[in-house]
Design an enzyme around this catalytic site. Structure first.
Site, PDB file in Angstrom:
ATOM      1  N   ASP A 194      44.328  44.905  41.542  1.00  0.00           N
ATOM      2  CA  ASP A 194      43.756  43.906  42.450  1.00  0.00           C
ATOM      3  C   ASP A 194      44.525  42.592  42.442  1.00  0.00           C
ATOM      4  OD1 ASP A 194      41.459  45.157  43.763  1.00  0.00           O
ATOM      5  OD2 ASP A 194      40.701  45.393  41.733  1.00  0.00           O
ATOM      6  N   ARG A 221      36.308  32.104  31.193  1.00  0.00           N
ATOM      7  CA  ARG A 221      36.582  31.685  32.574  1.00  0.00           C
ATOM      8  C   ARG A 221      36.850  30.202  32.745  1.00  0.00           C
ATOM      9  NH1 ARG A 221      38.432  36.382  32.884  1.00  0.00           N
ATOM     10  NH2 ARG A 221      37.026  38.050  33.517  1.00  0.00           N
ATOM     11  N   ASP A 258      32.245  36.343  37.731  1.00  0.00           N
ATOM     12  CA  ASP A 258      33.489  35.630  37.431  1.00  0.00           C
ATOM     13  C   ASP A 258      33.931  34.730  38.579  1.00  0.00           C
ATOM     14  OD1 ASP A 258      33.734  36.614  34.837  1.00  0.00           O
ATOM     15  OD2 ASP A 258      34.635  38.475  35.545  1.00  0.00           O
ATOM     16  N   SER A 282      35.679  49.726  34.800  1.00  0.00           N
ATOM     17  CA  SER A 282      36.203  48.376  34.969  1.00  0.00           C
ATOM     18  C   SER A 282      36.013  47.663  33.641  1.00  0.00           C
ATOM     19  CB  SER A 282      35.442  47.670  36.089  1.00  0.00           C
ATOM     20  OG  SER A 282      35.627  46.277  35.982  1.00  0.00           O
TER      21      SER A 282
END
Ligand code: ARG
Length: 403
Positions: A16, A97, A126, A177
């Protein structure tokens, strides 16, 4: 119309974020994409990732070691706050993050970019954490989020990448994932999407199954200063080494797995598997030391603020005013959290079996004892209970009379 000319992209090396590079340039007219890959102790080789970004069309590919600031500035505050989202998840992904966002902004300033980008989808937490953090730190920068807008399926994304020289993922096998850093792993998707299906053993990598864990228990003494873990078994360790050792120790005893349905910021419930062995061990030990060294009323209020702190971090409000204000309370509350806790690891469990503090223990033996040294004034209890129970007796009497 280009949304930005020069963009710094948070880069993981996955499909991605790789596809984001040609997508930003070809579909959105971005002239220069500079990628940034963060080392958060995930153990990936960063050089191949750096080269991969260049092959996908990045004009510059940067990597940065963020492990130490991650542990000192994000994991340790979370330990001091005993932060567990919904009482369970120790925020291993969420904590990374705001740090990545901070670095993206700093790099954007250094290279004179007018935008930053990330490859998060529109369904996760996220994206919220990145967008809110960047908006707080650098309101002038445009945030570009291709994966939130391109509407491509997984197959279409891979095909798009192949047309632009991005090899399709070799291991088509893994349906999961995964997010990984030194604090733990999160695993989602594939068969895990059915919350009624037991996770297959293959999803775990940092912890052994309980039936594989050693029959012999192992006890570790964790030392704390002002709420920060500083030593294991008396050996002083820097924060990063300490977390690494705690991970290895708890992981080999099968401690630190979590299987939960959690509430995302965007309003959906999702099934999540985590392994956060070291972080959970340290939080548990820390809670234990607080029970010895923090006064009851402070502790009661802290437990409420801990929940709020965890919610704020989960929900992307790391740089908000409330988080900052609660941090003030947390710091003050940790001045007395000095001492050590003995934790016994055995077959998927981590149990506190001892706690001590030479300087700050509030446990007063001649108050607590039932032995001859007892100094507690038993007769004083009578008057206390008379007053304490008065409202209850009065209201009960009134209710009785009222029928
Ligand atoms: N649900 C967890 C969180 O919000 C894990 C997110 C994992 N992120 C990812 N991109 N795979 O913190």
């Amino acid at each position: 119309m280009a949304r930005a000319k020069k963009v710094v992209l948070a880069y993981s090396g996955g499909v991605d974020t790789s596809v984001c590079i040609p997508y930003l340039r070809n579909e959105w007219g971005v002239e220069e994409v500079i990628t940034f890959a963060a080392d958060l102790g995930q153990g990936d080789e960063l050089e191949p990732i750096r080269l991969k970004a260049l092959a996908a069309g990045a004009s510059q590919s940067l990597v940065g070691d963020l492990v130490q600031p991650f542990i000192e500035g994000f994991a340790f505050p979370a330990i001091r706050a005993n932060a567990l989202y919904q009482g369970r998840y120790p925020l291993s992904t969420a904590l990374a993050r705001p740090l990545i966002a901070e670095r993206l902004v700093a790099i954007a300033r250094e290279v004179g970019a007018d935008g930053v980008a990330h490859g998060c989808t529109g369904k996760g937490n996220d994206q919220v954490r990145f967008d809110v953090a960047i908006g707080a730190l650098a309101p002038d920068l445009t945030v570009l989020t291709p994966a939130r807008e391109w509407g491509m399926s997984r197959e279409e994304t891979i095909a798009y990448g192949e047309r632009h020289g991005i090899p399709s993922p070799v291991s088509k096998g893994s349906p999961y994932s995964i997010d990984l850093n030194l604090l733990g792993r999160s695993i989602e998707a594939g068969p895990l999407e059915d919350p009624n299906v037991e996770p297959p053993e293959e999803v775990y990598a940092l912890t052994v199954a309980v039936d594989q864990a050693p029959d012999q228990p192992e006890t570790v003494t964790i030392g704390f200063e002002r709420g920060n873990p500083v030593s294991l078994d008396g050996e002083r360790l820097d924060p990063v080494s300490l977390v690494r050792r705690a991970n290895a120790l708890a992981g080999r005893h099968g401690f630190g797995r979590l299987d939960m349905v959690e509430d995302r910021v965007v309003g959906i419930k999702s099934r999540e598997i985590y392994e956060t062995p070291g972080l959970l061990l340290l939080i548990r030990a820390h809670q234990e030391l607080e029970s010895l060294t923090v006064p009851a009323d402070v502790l009661r209020t802290k437990r409420q603020l801990e929940m709020q702190w965890a919610d704020l971090v989960y929900q992307g409000l790391w740089f908000g005013a409330l988080k900052d204000a609660i941090d003030g309370f947390m710091d003050r509350s940790q001045q007395t959290v000095n001492g050590s806790v003995r934790m016994k690891l055995h077959k998927g469990n981590a149990i506190a079996v001892g706690r001590s503090s030479a300087t700050d223990s509030l446990y007063v033996p001649d108050m607590a004892t039932y032995g001859a040294e007892d100094r507690f004034d038993h007769r004083a209890a009578e008057g206390f209970i008379y007053v304490w129970g008065l409202p209850t007796r009065l209201s009960a009497a009134v209710r009785r009379q009222g029928g």
